[in-house]
Every structure is written in structure tokens, then in C-alpha cells.
Design a protein around this motif. Structure first.
Motif, PDB file in Angstrom:
ATOM      1  N   ILE A   1       0.833  -1.197   0.000  1.00  0.00           N
ATOM      2  CA  ILE A   1       0.000   0.000   0.000  1.00  0.00           C
ATOM      3  C   ILE A   1       0.869   1.249   0.000  1.00  0.00           C
ATOM      4  O   ILE A   1       0.620   2.207  -0.740  1.00  0.00           O
ATOM      5  CB  ILE A   1      -0.953  -0.010   1.210  1.00  0.00           C
ATOM      6  N   ARG A   2       1.922   1.244   0.807  1.00  0.00           N
ATOM      7  CA  ARG A   2       2.828   2.392   0.871  1.00  0.00           C
ATOM      8  C   ARG A   2       3.576   2.578  -0.449  1.00  0.00           C
ATOM      9  O   ARG A   2       3.791   3.711  -0.897  1.00  0.00           O
ATOM     10  CB  ARG A   2       3.820   2.225   2.030  1.00  0.00           C
ATOM     11  N   GLU A   3       3.954   1.489  -1.081  1.00  0.00           N
ATOM     12  CA  GLU A   3       4.666   1.601  -2.353  1.00  0.00           C
ATOM     13  C   GLU A   3       3.762   2.171  -3.440  1.00  0.00           C
ATOM     14  O   GLU A   3       4.210   2.951  -4.289  1.00  0.00           O
ATOM     15  CB  GLU A   3       5.204   0.226  -2.759  1.00  0.00           C
ATOM     16  N   THR A   4       2.485   1.806  -3.423  1.00  0.00           N
ATOM     17  CA  THR A   4       1.549   2.358  -4.397  1.00  0.00           C
ATOM     18  C   THR A   4       1.395   3.862  -4.212  1.00  0.00           C
ATOM     19  O   THR A   4       1.363   4.627  -5.187  1.00  0.00           O
ATOM     20  CB  THR A   4       0.173   1.684  -4.269  1.00  0.00           C
TER      21      THR A   4
ATOM     22  N   PHE B   1       8.131  -0.884  -9.272  1.00  0.00           N
ATOM     23  CA  PHE B   1       7.162  -1.151  -8.206  1.00  0.00           C
ATOM     24  C   PHE B   1       7.723  -2.278  -7.350  1.00  0.00           C
ATOM     25  O   PHE B   1       7.746  -3.443  -7.758  1.00  0.00           O
ATOM     26  CB  PHE B   1       5.813  -1.546  -8.813  1.00  0.00           C
ATOM     27  N   ARG B   2       8.193  -1.908  -6.161  1.00  0.00           N
ATOM     28  CA  ARG B   2       8.913  -2.874  -5.331  1.00  0.00           C
ATOM     29  C   ARG B   2       8.563  -2.675  -3.852  1.00  0.00           C
ATOM     30  O   ARG B   2       9.228  -1.919  -3.137  1.00  0.00           O
ATOM     31  CB  ARG B   2      10.413  -2.696  -5.555  1.00  0.00           C
ATOM     32  N   PRO B   3       7.498  -3.327  -3.368  1.00  0.00           N
ATOM     33  CA  PRO B   3       7.104  -3.173  -1.960  1.00  0.00           C
ATOM     34  C   PRO B   3       8.211  -3.525  -0.979  1.00  0.00           C
ATOM     35  O   PRO B   3       8.247  -2.987   0.139  1.00  0.00           O
ATOM     36  CB  PRO B   3       5.924  -4.142  -1.831  1.00  0.00           C
TER      37      PRO B   3
ATOM     38  N   LEU C   1       6.004  10.962   1.375  1.00  0.00           N
ATOM     39  CA  LEU C   1       5.119  11.915   2.055  1.00  0.00           C
ATOM     40  C   LEU C   1       3.805  12.051   1.262  1.00  0.00           C
ATOM     41  O   LEU C   1       3.439  13.134   0.814  1.00  0.00           O
ATOM     42  CB  LEU C   1       5.792  13.291   2.164  1.00  0.00           C
ATOM     43  N   PRO C   2       3.072  10.959   1.081  1.00  0.00           N
ATOM     44  CA  PRO C   2       1.856  11.041   0.267  1.00  0.00           C
ATOM     45  C   PRO C   2       0.773  11.931   0.872  1.00  0.00           C
ATOM     46  O   PRO C   2      -0.118  12.399   0.152  1.00  0.00           O
ATOM     47  CB  PRO C   2       1.379   9.588   0.201  1.00  0.00           C
ATOM     48  N   PHE C   3       0.849  12.183   2.190  1.00  0.00           N
ATOM     49  CA  PHE C   3      -0.144  13.027   2.854  1.00  0.00           C
ATOM     50  C   PHE C   3       0.426  14.399   3.226  1.00  0.00           C
ATOM     51  O   PHE C   3      -0.211  15.160   3.949  1.00  0.00           O
ATOM     52  CB  PHE C   3      -0.675  12.339   4.110  1.00  0.00           C
TER      53      PHE C   3
ATOM     54  N   PHE D   1      -7.134   7.920   9.107  1.00  0.00           N
ATOM     55  CA  PHE D   1      -8.374   7.338   8.589  1.00  0.00           C
ATOM     56  C   PHE D   1      -8.139   6.713   7.224  1.00  0.00           C
ATOM     57  O   PHE D   1      -8.591   5.589   6.945  1.00  0.00           O
ATOM     58  CB  PHE D   1      -9.452   8.422   8.510  1.00  0.00           C
ATOM     59  N   ALA D   2      -7.415   7.415   6.347  1.00  0.00           N
ATOM     60  CA  ALA D   2      -7.175   6.923   4.995  1.00  0.00           C
ATOM     61  C   ALA D   2      -6.328   5.655   5.002  1.00  0.00           C
ATOM     62  O   ALA D   2      -6.638   4.677   4.309  1.00  0.00           O
ATOM     63  CB  ALA D   2      -6.499   8.005   4.156  1.00  0.00           C
ATOM     64  N   ARG D   3      -5.257   5.656   5.768  1.00  0.00           N
ATOM     65  CA  ARG D   3      -4.395   4.464   5.826  1.00  0.00           C
ATOM     66  C   ARG D   3      -5.177   3.260   6.355  1.00  0.00           C
ATOM     67  O   ARG D   3      -5.029   2.136   5.857  1.00  0.00           O
ATOM     68  CB  ARG D   3      -3.170   4.736   6.689  1.00  0.00           C
ATOM     69  N   ASN D   4      -6.001   3.471   7.362  1.00  0.00           N
ATOM     70  CA  ASN D   4      -6.800   2.382   7.922  1.00  0.00           C
ATOM     71  C   ASN D   4      -7.797   1.843   6.892  1.00  0.00           C
ATOM     72  O   ASN D   4      -7.939   0.629   6.714  1.00  0.00           O
ATOM     73  CB  ASN D   4      -7.548   2.853   9.167  1.00  0.00           C
ATOM     74  N   MET D   5      -8.496   2.766   6.207  1.00  0.00           N
ATOM     75  CA  MET D   5      -9.482   2.350   5.219  1.00  0.00           C
ATOM     76  C   MET D   5      -8.822   1.596   4.063  1.00  0.00           C
ATOM     77  O   MET D   5      -9.350   0.569   3.599  1.00  0.00           O
ATOM     78  CB  MET D   5     -10.232   3.564   4.676  1.00  0.00           C
TER      79      MET D   5
END
Length: 512
Positions: A372-375, A427-429, A447-449, A461-465
Motif C-alpha cells: 500500500i505504501r509503495e503504491t 514497483f517494489r514493496p 510523504l503522500p499526505f 483514517f485513509a491508511r486504515n481504510m
């Protein structure tokens, strides 16, 4: 003869003045392309890459061999930063916490000159953000909260049920095909994310039979996002263009979307104002109304119009951005089937099939979290962040940035910087895991947020969802290709105000 000489002289003077205008810039300002009257450097950016302006500016950065570029977009003077350390410096420097008054921010406000949270700074922004975040936390926003997690689980259960059963109501045909197992992205995930968010804000959710208006809200939210760009489109440069080309300029779609969104939240606020009882606190909206009724300084902004815009700003990511980001994850899972299989093995080992994944499972599923973080790194949802503005003269990377200059911290450039990531295009998790296969947050420099005082309030909230939606889907289904389908084409993703995948249908298959 004299006439010819005079005309030649006037022409030369005009060309010289035009040249001076094109190349002139404040002393100590970063290097960058020339500017044209009215348009500034915007046309050059369009010529380089009209689809992805953040990539156009990054190309300029490479041409000028500078990690900071000085631009003019119309009358706006802009400094764009492509250096990771400088991006962090901007995001954490309160002198860069200002917001520009661009036309795209004005169009959102049909009645008075109030701009919610996104496009506001000063006392109003500080007071509104502080108050909203303080009290929304009491209802579970931004922290672990059992009641909210139960709501999310119920929403995800509804989501899985509609996939399996197909549409039950007319409006659900927008989400899933008859017979089920074929969903439209990025729309599909958004109603369930929005309902989870709204349960925090006003302690209510929209039931499936009544979801038509919520789906319309999401569609208009996507429409608004898709009809802007990193720099506000031509509307921010010459707003009067809307009178000549309302369709081509994007104005009509922006205005139409904004009016629906504004009215949607105005009805929520007005319904609560009409039924407000100071002796009975129903939800966060009642807390805000109570604050409105106090004799507070006007500059704090506690009034109906500001509240409507504030609710829009805090809710917008939940009913649009989350669906987009979840769809980007789906795209990369379909393009990387080995990643999908590894996540499913992790789900099987940790969760099994007898219950839904929960947030307690998250720390035991490092590869899923890394994916998810890599995406979010490789396809930055907000490539140029929301524009900042220098509140005073500052120095940045050795250059002088005058007060009121727009400062763009390019999150995209930071996330694709070889000096930080080595192979950012891959793309490499695994890049977020240590040698033992555990999640290593020290390796996550993305720093996506955003960061600092302007950090996206909905990050937790976003990371959890995203974790719960991704794992629930992969626990139950495989993403497959139906006849006539093709793998996602990432080049078709558009960048408006955020990165947005096109509307498309995806086939699901029950896991055996």
C-alpha cells in the motif's frame, strides 16, 4: 522615410521591452523559462507535457540543472522544488503555510468569500482546523476507535454483499453489473468509505436504498477533481475565459460539480440548525453549532457558510480520494500478480477466511502494508501537493523567495528521486521491509499526505481504510480479466486536482 524609421524604432523598443519582460525575474529568484504576457510560463509547460504538468516542470528542472525552478503562471510567481530535503523544509516551515487566492478556490464558494480549510490561512484557518480536529477525534477521527472500526466492518460487509448479489436498487447499477462480480472503479469503493467518514461527522450513514444521492455526490466530486490541474488550469490565469468557452475551459463542469457538493453539505448543516437542541448533543455538527452561537471574534469564522466549506474540505478526500487511491492499488495488483498472491498468502496465514481482517492484523501483515505504501509512493495522488504561499521573504536552497510567492513542493519528484530510492520507477514493496521481512518505517521517506501543519488531517483514517478495503477484497476475490478486458494502462490515468484513474469495469472471481 521618417515614418519607416519611426516604425522600426517603435518596433525595436517594443521587442526589447517584451524581451526584458520575458527574462526578467526578482533578484536571487530561481532559474526558469521565460514568460509571455498574460500566460506567463504556463504555455511552455503545456507544450512540454500538457497531460502531466508536474512532469513538465520536472523536465524543466533537469534542463536548467536545478532542483528549484522559478515560474510564472499568469500573474502568479511560483517556485517549484524537486529536492527531497527542500520539500520537507517547505512542508515543515510555518512561513510557507500560506494559501494562494486562485480562481479555482473562489469557484468553490458561490455565496461569500470564505474558502473553508484547503485554501485559507491565518487565524481563521488555525482556529477552524484546531477546533474541527480536536472534536472529531472524540468521535474516532484520526485514532483507533472501536465504534468506528465496527462501522467500517459493517460497510465492508455491505460492499462484499453487493459484489456477490449484484445491484438491488436502480442507483447500484452505477457500482456493479447485474449478477455481481463486476464493479466500476474508481466509483465503487467510495460510498462505503464516505459512509464510514460521515458516521464520524454526523453519526449517520446512508442506507443502500437511499444511496442514490451519495453516489451522485461522489460522481460530482470526481468531476470537480478531473477538471482542474496542478496549477488551476487557464481559469486561474484568465478567469473571463469562462464566458467565452465555458465547456472547453472546464468552468461548466467545475461550477456544476461545486454547486451540487455545496448544496449537499448545506442541507446537512441546515437540517441540524433547524433541529438543534442545546440540551441534547447528537454529533460533531451540534458541537460546532454550539460554538457558532458563542460571541466569538468574527475572524475565527464560526458561521454557517464557513462550516459548510469546512465540512466539504474535511469530507472531500473521503468521498473521492480514497476511491481513487484504492483503485490505484488495484491497478498495481493486477499488473503485478506475484504481489497479489503474496498478500493473499499473508491474509490466509494471519486472518484466514472465517472473519474480516481488522486493524489488529495490520502489524502482522508487513508485506501488505508495504505494498500500500509503495503504491502511494510510485503514483502520488497529489503530485504537486496543494500550493503553499510564502508568508514572508524566505531563503530556499540558496535562492530568495519573495513574500506571496507560490511555493510548490513536488511530492512526485521526491517520490521518484533516484538519490532517495535508487530505482524509483520499479514497483517494489520490499523497499519498505527490513532483512527479516518486517515493516521498516525508517525506510519510508515518502510523504503522500504531506507534512507539517498542513499535513492531511485524514491520514490515519485513509491508511486504515485502504488496509481494510484492500485486504477484504483480496481475502474474498481475485481480480481477473473478462473477455474483452485488458490490463490497466497507467498512461490513461489523468492528473486533475489529484491523480484519477479513468472509469472502467473490473471483473472479480470468488477465491476458492
Amino acid at each position: 522615410m521618417i515614418t519607416v524609421v519611426l516604425l522600426t524604432l517603435v518596433t525595436l523598443i517594443f521587442l526589447y521591452q517584451l524581451y526584458k519582460y520575458a527574462v526578467a525575474r526578482p533578484e536571487g529568484f530561481p532559474p526558469g523559462p521565460p514568460r509571455l504576457p498574460i500566460f506567463g510560463s504556463y504555455l511552455f509547460m503545456l507544450l512540454i507535457n500538457h497531460k502531466y504538468l508536474h512532469k513538465a516542470v520536472l523536465q524543466l528542472s533537469k534542463w536548467y540543472k536545478s532542483d528549484i525552478i522559478g515560474l510564472y503562471v499568469g500573474s502568479f510567481q511560483i517556485a517549484v522544488v524537486h529536492n527531497g530535503e527542500a520539500v520537507r523544509e517547505i512542508l515543515n516551515n510555518q512561513l510557507c503555510d500560506g494559501r494562494p487566492v486562485v480562481y479555482l478556490s473562489k469557484i468553490r464558494d458561490p455565496e461569500v468569500c470564505v474558502r473553508g480549510i484547503f485554501f485559507k490561512d491565518g487565524i481563521l484557518w488555525k482556529e477552524q482546523r484546531r477546533f474541527i480536529l480536536r472534536y472529531l477525534r472524540d468521535f474516532g477521527f484520526g485514532r483507533r476507535f472501536d465504534q468506528l472500526e465496527n462501522v467500517i466492518a459493517e460497510e465492508i460487509t455491505d460492499m462484499l454483499e453487493i459484489i456477490r448479489s449484484g445491484p438491488r436498487y436502480a442507483h447500484e447499477h452505477e457500482l456493479v453489473k447485474p449478477g455481481g462480480y463486476r464493479i466500476q472503479l474508481p466509483l465503487f469503493f467510495s460510498p462505503f468509505a464516505a459512509n464510514s467518514h460521515f458516521s464520524v461527522v454526523y453519526n449517520e450513514r446512508t442506507s443502500r436504498p437511499e444511496m442514490a444521492k451519495l453516489i451522485k455526490l461522489i460522481q460530482f466530486g470526481l468531476q470537480f477533481q478531473r477538471n482542474g490541474d496542478d496549477y488551476g488550469r487557464m481559469l486561474s490565469i484568465i478567469p473571463w475565459i469562462r464566458h467565452i468557452w465555458p465547456e472547453t475551459s472546464g468552468y461548466k463542469k467545475l461550477y456544476e460539480a461545486n454547486m451540487f457538493i455545496y448544496q449537499y453539505f448545506a442541507e446537512i448543516v441546515d437540517r441540524h440548525l433547524l433541529t438543534y437542541d442545546e440540551n441534547f448533543e447528537r454529533n460533531f455538527i451540534d458541537i460546532y453549532i454550539a460554538e457558532m452561537k458563542k460571541d466569538l471574534p468574527k475572524e475565527y469564522g464560526f458561521n454557517r457558510e464557513q462550516f459548510i466549506m469546512g465540512l466539504i474540505d474535511f469530507s472531500f478526500p473521503a468521498f473521492t480520494a480514497l476511491g481513487n487511491q484504492a483503485t490505484l492499488i488495484v491497478q498495481y495488483l493486477m499488473l503485478n500478480p506475484e504481489v497479489t498472491k503474496r498478500i493473499q498468502r499473508e491474509i490466509d496465514d494471519v486472518v484466514g477466511s472465517g472473519r474480516l481482517p481488522t486493524l489488529d492484523d495490520r502489524e502482522k501483515m508487513p508485506y501488505t502494508e508495504a505494498t500500500i505504501r509503495e503504491t502511494m509512493r510510485i503514483d502520488t495522488l497529489v503530485p504537486s501537493d496543494v500550493p503553499h504561499k510564502a508568508l514572508e521573504d524566505i531563503e530556499l536552497m540558496g535562492y530568495r523567495i519573495p513574500k506571496d510567492t507560490l511555493v510548490i513542493p513536488s511530492l512526485y519528484a521526491m517520490h521518484m528521486d533516484k538519490r532517495i530510492w535508487g530505482d524509483p520507477e520499479n514497483f517494489r514493496p520490499e523497499r519498505f521491509l527490513d532483512e527479516q521481512g518486517n515493516l521498516c518505517l525508517k525506510k519510508d521517506l515518502s510523504l503522500p499526505f504531506g507534512a507539517g501543519k498542513r499535513l492531511c488531517a485524514g491520514e490515519t483514517f485513509a491508511r486504515n481504510m485502504l488496509f481494510l478495503i484492500t485486504t477484504a477484497m483480496l481475502q474474498n476475490f481475485d481480480y481477473v480479466l473478462a473477455p474483452g478486458d485488458s490490463l490497466p494502462d497507467l498512461s490513461k490515468n489523468e492528473v486533475g486536482l489529484v491523480l484519477t484513474p479513468p472509469d472502467y469495469w473490473v471483473q472479480l472471481k470468488e477465491r476458492s
